[in-house]
Design a protein around this motif. Structure first.
Motif, short mmCIF file in Angstrom:
data_model
loop_
_atom_site.label_atom_id
_atom_site.label_comp_id
_atom_site.label_asym_id
_atom_site.label_seq_id
_atom_site.Cartn_x
_atom_site.Cartn_y
_atom_site.Cartn_z
N THR A 49 0.80 -1.34 -0.06
CA THR A 49 0.27 0.31 0.34
C THR A 49 1.00 1.19 -0.07
OG1 THR A 49 -0.09 0.35 2.45
CG2 THR A 49 -1.88 -1.62 1.14
N TYR A 78 1.61 -8.26 0.27
CA TYR A 78 -0.26 -8.73 0.24
C TYR A 78 -0.28 -9.92 0.41
CZ TYR A 78 -4.45 -8.95 -2.57
OH TYR A 78 -5.15 -9.54 -3.29
N ASN A 79 0.38 -11.23 -0.12
CA ASN A 79 0.74 -12.22 -0.11
C ASN A 79 0.57 -12.63 1.59
OD1 ASN A 79 0.58 -13.23 -2.14
ND2 ASN A 79 2.60 -13.69 -3.10
N GLY A 95 -5.39 -16.75 2.26
CA GLY A 95 -6.36 -17.56 2.62
C GLY A 95 -6.24 -17.68 0.81
N LYS A 96 -6.04 -16.22 -0.20
CA LYS A 96 -5.98 -16.05 -1.10
C LYS A 96 -4.65 -17.10 -2.32
CE LYS A 96 -8.84 -11.82 -0.88
NZ LYS A 96 -9.15 -10.57 -1.98
N ALA A 104 -0.26 -10.75 4.10
CA ALA A 104 -1.27 -10.14 4.21
C ALA A 104 -2.65 -10.84 4.18
CB ALA A 104 -1.96 -8.43 4.28
N ASN A 105 -2.89 -12.07 2.57
CA ASN A 105 -3.95 -12.05 2.47
C ASN A 105 -3.60 -13.78 2.49
OD1 ASN A 105 -5.98 -9.31 1.65
ND2 ASN A 105 -4.06 -9.21 0.65
#
Length: 87
Positions: free
Chosen positions: A8, A27-28, A33-34, A30-31
């Motif tokens: 960000t 990003y990976n 489950g994706k 922080a997320n």
């Protein structure tokens, strides 16, 4: 005070458009489950990467229609990302 994720902030963004490796990693993280973000595939080596590139180019063309001001600006993040993907 907690820092915001690198994706960000400026340090997680690639000056040529998109995210750099540090931004993708944050990003990976922080997320979890994706599915993880992958680097751009401007020169696909297999059919799966070619399909990813085709899909990205189609999606970003739609964004260019929705945001005509960004599409006109050669330094917009949209146009930088499209150049990085060779759209």
């Amino acid at each position: 005070m907690a820092k915001t994720p690198a994706w960000t902030r400026k340090e997680g963004k690639d000056p040529k458009g998109g995210l750099n490796a540090k931004g993708r990693a944050s990003y990976n993280a922080a997320n979890p489950g994706k599915p993880g973000l992958k680097p751009p595939a401007p020169n696909p080596k297999n059919a799966k990467d070619a399909a990813r590139r085709k899909s990205f180019c189609a999606r970003s063309a739609g964004q260019a229609k929705m945001f005509p001001d960004a599409a006109k600006d050669p330094d917009s993040r949209l146009n930088k990302a499209r150049r990085a993907w060779k759209c």
